[in-house]
Design a protein around this motif. Structure first.
Motif, PDB file in Angstrom:
ATOM      1  N   GLY A  36      86.224   5.735 145.112  1.00  0.00           N
ATOM      2  CA  GLY A  36      85.218   4.785 144.657  1.00  0.00           C
ATOM      3  C   GLY A  36      83.951   4.756 145.478  1.00  0.00           C
ATOM      4  O   GLY A  36      83.060   3.928 145.219  1.00  0.00           O
ATOM      5  N   VAL A  37      83.835   5.650 146.456  1.00  0.00           N
ATOM      6  CA  VAL A  37      82.688   5.641 147.373  1.00  0.00           C
ATOM      7  C   VAL A  37      81.931   6.964 147.271  1.00  0.00           C
ATOM      8  O   VAL A  37      82.519   8.036 147.370  1.00  0.00           O
ATOM      9  CB  VAL A  37      83.140   5.409 148.825  1.00  0.00           C
ATOM     10  N   SER A  38      80.625   6.880 147.060  1.00  0.00           N
ATOM     11  CA  SER A  38      79.752   8.055 147.013  1.00  0.00           C
ATOM     12  C   SER A  38      78.592   7.850 147.977  1.00  0.00           C
ATOM     13  O   SER A  38      78.509   6.813 148.657  1.00  0.00           O
ATOM     14  CB  SER A  38      79.242   8.291 145.585  1.00  0.00           C
ATOM     15  N   LEU A  39      77.693   8.813 148.030  1.00  0.00           N
ATOM     16  CA  LEU A  39      76.575   8.768 148.973  1.00  0.00           C
ATOM     17  C   LEU A  39      75.259   8.860 148.220  1.00  0.00           C
ATOM     18  O   LEU A  39      75.075   9.747 147.384  1.00  0.00           O
ATOM     19  CB  LEU A  39      76.685   9.917 149.975  1.00  0.00           C
ATOM     20  N   ALA A  40      74.345   7.942 148.505  1.00  0.00           N
ATOM     21  CA  ALA A  40      72.992   8.004 147.958  1.00  0.00           C
ATOM     22  C   ALA A  40      72.044   8.364 149.095  1.00  0.00           C
ATOM     23  O   ALA A  40      72.208   7.879 150.224  1.00  0.00           O
ATOM     24  CB  ALA A  40      72.600   6.668 147.343  1.00  0.00           C
TER      25      ALA A  40
ATOM     26  N   SER B  35      66.199  11.662 154.770  1.00  0.00           N
ATOM     27  CA  SER B  35      65.300  10.731 155.457  1.00  0.00           C
ATOM     28  C   SER B  35      65.894   9.329 155.456  1.00  0.00           C
ATOM     29  O   SER B  35      65.520   8.496 156.287  1.00  0.00           O
ATOM     30  CB  SER B  35      63.924  10.728 154.787  1.00  0.00           C
ATOM     31  N   SER B  36      66.833   9.056 154.541  1.00  0.00           N
ATOM     32  CA  SER B  36      67.569   7.787 154.524  1.00  0.00           C
ATOM     33  C   SER B  36      68.794   7.975 153.652  1.00  0.00           C
ATOM     34  O   SER B  36      68.843   8.872 152.805  1.00  0.00           O
ATOM     35  CB  SER B  36      66.703   6.649 153.981  1.00  0.00           C
ATOM     36  N   ARG B  37      69.795   7.103 153.866  1.00  0.00           N
ATOM     37  CA  ARG B  37      71.017   7.198 153.063  1.00  0.00           C
ATOM     38  C   ARG B  37      71.707   5.848 153.012  1.00  0.00           C
ATOM     39  O   ARG B  37      71.454   4.960 153.829  1.00  0.00           O
ATOM     40  CB  ARG B  37      71.960   8.252 153.608  1.00  0.00           C
ATOM     41  N   ALA B  38      72.601   5.713 152.037  1.00  0.00           N
ATOM     42  CA  ALA B  38      73.403   4.503 151.889  1.00  0.00           C
ATOM     43  C   ALA B  38      74.691   4.849 151.168  1.00  0.00           C
ATOM     44  O   ALA B  38      74.711   5.748 150.311  1.00  0.00           O
ATOM     45  CB  ALA B  38      72.647   3.427 151.111  1.00  0.00           C
ATOM     46  N   LEU B  39      75.770   4.171 151.507  1.00  0.00           N
ATOM     47  CA  LEU B  39      77.002   4.309 150.740  1.00  0.00           C
ATOM     48  C   LEU B  39      76.874   3.488 149.461  1.00  0.00           C
ATOM     49  O   LEU B  39      76.299   2.401 149.471  1.00  0.00           O
ATOM     50  CB  LEU B  39      78.200   3.820 151.546  1.00  0.00           C
ATOM     51  N   VAL B  40      77.413   4.013 148.372  1.00  0.00           N
ATOM     52  CA  VAL B  40      77.402   3.282 147.104  1.00  0.00           C
ATOM     53  C   VAL B  40      78.843   3.142 146.620  1.00  0.00           C
ATOM     54  O   VAL B  40      79.657   4.060 146.772  1.00  0.00           O
ATOM     55  CB  VAL B  40      76.520   3.978 146.044  1.00  0.00           C
ATOM     56  N   TYR B  41      79.159   1.997 146.041  1.00  0.00           N
ATOM     57  CA  TYR B  41      80.529   1.646 145.706  1.00  0.00           C
ATOM     58  C   TYR B  41      80.681   1.394 144.208  1.00  0.00           C
ATOM     59  O   TYR B  41      79.833   0.731 143.591  1.00  0.00           O
ATOM     60  CB  TYR B  41      80.953   0.369 146.446  1.00  0.00           C
ATOM     61  N   ALA B  42      81.784   1.910 143.624  1.00  0.00           N
ATOM     62  CA  ALA B  42      82.175   1.551 142.256  1.00  0.00           C
ATOM     63  C   ALA B  42      83.205   0.429 142.377  1.00  0.00           C
ATOM     64  O   ALA B  42      84.265   0.610 142.989  1.00  0.00           O
ATOM     65  CB  ALA B  42      82.781   2.756 141.548  1.00  0.00           C
ATOM     66  N   LEU B  43      82.881  -0.727 141.830  1.00  0.00           N
ATOM     67  CA  LEU B  43      83.736  -1.905 141.992  1.00  0.00           C
ATOM     68  C   LEU B  43      84.702  -2.049 140.817  1.00  0.00           C
ATOM     69  O   LEU B  43      84.431  -1.607 139.699  1.00  0.00           O
ATOM     70  CB  LEU B  43      82.873  -3.155 142.137  1.00  0.00           C
ATOM     71  N   ARG B  44      85.825  -2.702 141.094  1.00  0.00           N
ATOM     72  CA  ARG B  44      86.859  -2.847 140.068  1.00  0.00           C
ATOM     73  C   ARG B  44      86.436  -3.777 138.942  1.00  0.00           C
ATOM     74  O   ARG B  44      87.022  -3.738 137.856  1.00  0.00           O
ATOM     75  CB  ARG B  44      88.163  -3.341 140.701  1.00  0.00           C
ATOM     76  N   ASP B  45      85.424  -4.593 139.166  1.00  0.00           N
ATOM     77  CA  ASP B  45      84.950  -5.478 138.102  1.00  0.00           C
ATOM     78  C   ASP B  45      83.877  -4.817 137.233  1.00  0.00           C
ATOM     79  O   ASP B  45      83.271  -5.451 136.373  1.00  0.00           O
ATOM     80  CB  ASP B  45      84.423  -6.795 138.684  1.00  0.00           C
TER      81      ASP B  45
END
Length: 461
Positions: free
Chosen positions: A350-354, A373-383
């Motif tokens: 459920g976790v990817s990288l942006a 130059s920047s990054r963030a974790l992105v999450y797929a939520l169960r809802d």
């Protein structure tokens, strides 16, 4: 390492290098680090995924003339310098052996027959030769010329059948083979015309409309089937009958002339990415990532702005950067072991990288990826929602809704993690290992119903 000799049908002996089980396991691991780009190796059909002896013969169907040539001592001709820059240094140091079986990079070391890595190495060593032959045929202006190679067997077909052109091609190819470090077995050079019967490519007949087995192969199959019937009727031992059954089955399978199952390009890309990620993990002392089917789709969400599931990018989320770093960086010195937790994120469905691509590239452990130059974790939520966490860049890390990465994510339907407190992320990780640093989330141990084993799930906090 055991060295054995097998008599050749044409005379002489063939030396086979047989690794013990532990060595074979290591060679197979090294094989996973060798990339054979199918686009570059378009003439090679031996030891290539999605290709076989049938695909090698098909381009020659319907041609008036075919020239067959054979390389002498194919594997024993491959020296370390012939693949320098094409395979990792660790492979070169361990997969070339002297005549006595000692690994090294000295001039007498070769890619010996019997090692699991030798076919891939030999294909890459023959790449300049393949390219030169194709270029030569094009420069000569031969109509309808096609060239394929199955290991050490070269096949060239053309739409003209005159002897003078055939002799020119043989002379030109002989010169190229010699310049590229190989030797031709002149006794096995054959020029076959369709007027004299079907043309043969590695034991398969290329007819005017397709491929078929030769009469010689049909006779071998009939003889094998007869021997099997005799063995069954005479009460031969079970071991002898089973051996004959396997031979007949193998011959029938060959006679079916099946094309290999088509290799899905996405699966090929996923395998190459995983090989890169595992190479990085070994070099950086991390737990090896596993194949993971991610929930979120890979996509471009803005100018040089992407969401990726590439495990190598996730392992290097704080290393493939434009200079900023964090406790998750897998290179350099670390006060804590948080950096080893990047495998947890790579294994979580459920976790990817942006990230925002800086336009430059960076290499870690022989693996090259874009600098972020920047990054963030992105999450797929169960809802059903999708969220993004802290944005890492040269100014630190926090949720900045006015940051270009945050704006691109929100335009793509993502919401900040601060708006999703207590929501669970889709999926879990069955093997925790060293846990990562959690900015916007927390891990929770759970017991899986089907196996009763412990796993970890992620909750936004």
């Amino acid at each position: 390492m055991r060295i054995t000799e097998i008599k050749k049908a044409s005379g002489g002996v063939r030396r086979i290098y047989v690794p013990d089980p532990e060595e074979r396991s290591e060679y197979r691991r090294l094989l996973s680090t060798i990339a054979q780009p199918p686009v570059q190796l378009k003439s090679a059909h031996g030891f290539m995924p999605g290709r076989n002896i049938v695909t090698n013969a098909l381009p020659h169907v319907g041609k008036p003339l075919t020239i067959s040539m054979d390389l002498s001592d194919f594997f024993d001709s491959v020296r370390p310098d012939m693949v320098k820059g094409r395979v990792p240094l660790a492979v070169i140091e361990k997969c070339f052996l002297s005549a006595s079986g000692i690994p090294g990079t000295t001039p007498d070391c070769r890619a010996r027959q019997g090692l699991p890595t030798s076919p891939a190495i030999a294909n890459l060593a023959a790449l300049p030769m393949d390219q030169a032959i194709r270029k030569c045929l094009s420069r000569m202006g031969i109509p309808g010329a096609v060239y394929t190679r199955y290991a050490d067997d070269l096949s060239i077909s053309m739409d003209c059948a005159d002897q003078e052109t055939a002799e020119k091609v043989v002379a030109a190819v002989s010169d190229i083979v010699s310049r590229c470090g190989f030797r031709l077995n002149a006794k096995k050079t054959r020029v076959r015309r369709a007027t004299g019967g079907n043309r043969e490519c590695c034991g398969i007949m290329a007819t005017g409309s397709g491929v078929e087995i030769s009469r010689r192969t049909r006779r071998v199959i009939r003889a094998a089937e007869h021997n099997l019937e005799v063995a069954r009727g005479s009460g031969a031992g079970a071991k002898a009958v089973r051996k004959l059954e396997h031979r007949v089955k193998g011959l029938r399978e060959f006679a079916a002339l099946k094309k290999p199952r088509e290799i899905d390009e996405n699966r090929r890309t996923a395998a190459a990415r995983m090989a890169d990620a595992r190479r990085m993990a070994r070099e950086c002392g991390l737990r090896l990532p596993r194949f993971c089917r991610k929930v979120q789709a890979e996509q471009k969400i803005g100018h040089r702005t992407y969401i990726t599931n590439d495990p190598a990018m996730i392992l290097g989320m704080s290393a493939f950067t434009t200079g900023w770093t964090s406790c998750m960086a897998i290179v350099g010195r670390h006060e804590y072991a948080y950096h080893k937790g990047v495998t947890f994120w790579a294994d979580h469905p459920g976790v990817s990288l942006a990230y925002i691509d800086s336009g430059a590239a960076m290499t870690i452990a022989g693996v090259t990826r874009p600098k972020m130059s920047s990054r963030a974790l992105v999450y797929a939520l169960r809802d059903g929602r999708q969220a993004y966490g802290d944005i890492y860049s040269g100014t630190g890390h926090r949720i900045e809704r006015d940051h270009p990465l945050a704006q691109a994510l929100e335009a793509a339907g993502y919401v900040p993690a601060t708006a999703c407190r207590d929501a669970l992320v889709v999926g879990n990780v069955k093997k925790g290992g060293c846990l990562p640093f959690f900015d916007n989330a927390m891990h929770e141990p759970v017991v899986l119903n089907e196996s009763r084993r412990q796993a970890y799930r992620v909750r936004i906090r």
